[in-house]
Design an enzyme around this catalytic site. Structure first.
Site, short mmCIF file in Angstrom:
data_model
loop_
_atom_site.label_atom_id
_atom_site.label_comp_id
_atom_site.label_asym_id
_atom_site.label_seq_id
_atom_site.Cartn_x
_atom_site.Cartn_y
_atom_site.Cartn_z
N ASP A 19 -2.20 6.96 2.21
CA ASP A 19 -1.83 6.96 3.59
C ASP A 19 -0.15 7.02 3.84
OD1 ASP A 19 -2.35 6.45 6.17
OD2 ASP A 19 -2.51 4.35 6.30
N HIS A 36 1.40 16.24 5.26
CA HIS A 36 0.26 16.54 4.57
C HIS A 36 0.55 17.74 3.30
CE1 HIS A 36 -2.03 13.98 7.23
NE2 HIS A 36 -1.94 14.93 8.45
N LEU A 130 -10.01 12.59 -17.47
CA LEU A 130 -10.29 12.27 -16.29
C LEU A 130 -11.48 12.71 -15.18
CD1 LEU A 130 -8.95 10.18 -14.21
CD2 LEU A 130 -7.40 11.92 -13.62
#
Ligand code: IPE
Ligand code: IPE
Ligand code: MG
Length: 245
Positions: A19, A36, A130
């Site tokens: 955020d 962004h 991962l």
């Protein structure tokens, strides 16, 4: 800093609410979309950071069900960015042995996004390090309702009875079925809320909410989060005395 992290006490699963992109852009007098675009570096850092430490799962909240209500040009820009990022980052994923997965209502994404995602998931499917899970068009309530509908249909069709529905069966019907709950949840930008993220799965997660905007998030912030996590006493309702060290 990284040297201070105990390798034997790492979370298996870290979840992140990325955020603060809009505020980051606004601070420099730029449009929200600029924030962004500058968020990709942070995504790369946290992914590499988790891969290096041998963390098994990283879930990134990239687009919520509620984010569809943003102005159309911002939604469109986010979707375009998503397509390009997936295409550009496949090499980083391959180099770090990362497998890509998604949770959320991905059928609601534009067709080109769906194609890029499917391609990246296929290409990385044999990686064994991962697992990077992108939450896209995701919300916790959406997911819980989906699970409830599936289970109701199974009862209706006589496959299970209502008594068969326990925590284990319910979790298996969530989009995260088979993945351990996150032991640690990080939300950047100083905002203190869950915003419809993994509502069921975060039941006992340790929360870490640093005052850093997502585009500024680097490996050192991940390491700080892990050091904080390692200082927590996870009691799960018990008393301190009951915990055997
Ligand atoms: C997070 O940053 C990115 C998404 C929700 C897609 P924001 O866009 O929410 O940035 P702020 O919270 O307005 O600063
Ligand atoms: C949550 O961030 C969703 C993502 C990070 C994708 P928001 O910025 O949309 O959350 P609220 O609406 O401010 O709580
Ligand atoms: Mg926000």
């Amino acid at each position: 800093m990284k040297e201070d992290i105990e390798p034997g006490n790492l979370p298996q699963h870290i979840a992140v609410i990325m955020d603060g992109n809009g505020r980051w852009a606004k601070r420099q007098g730029a449009a929200r979309v600029f924030g962004h675009r500058n968020a990709i570096k942070a995504v790369r850092e946290v992914t590499e950071g988790c891969a290096e430490l041998g963390i098994k799962y990283l879930t990134l909240y990239a687009f919520s069900t509620e984010n569809w209500n943003r102005p159309k040009f911002e939604v469109d820009a986010l979707m375009t960015l998503l397509v390009h990022t997936i295409r550009d980052e496949i090499k980083t994923l391959m180099d770090n042995n990362v497998r890509l997965a998604t949770i959320g209502n991905t059928e609601s994404l534009p067709k080109d996004c769906q194609r890029e995602l499917a391609e990246a998931i296929r290409e990385t499917s044999h990686n064994t390090g991962l697992t990077l899970i992108l939450a896209l068009s995701y919300s916790g309530r959406w997911e819980i309702l989906e699970a409830a509908r599936q289970l109701a249909a199974q009862v209706r069709d006589g496959h299970i009875t209502p008594d068969d529905i326990d925590e284990m069966l319910f979790s298996q019907h969530l989009t995260t079925g088979g993945i351990p709950d996150p032991e640690l949840m990080i939300r950047t930008s100083g905002e203190m809320r869950i915003s419809n993220f993994l509502l069921w799965q975060l039941a006992y997660s340790e929360l870490y909410m640093p005052d850093v905007l997502w585009p500024d998030f680097r490996k050192k912030h991940l390491h700080e989060a892990l050091l904080s996590y390692q200082q927590r006493e996870r009691r799960f309702g018990k008393t301190s005395e009951q915990l055997v060290k």
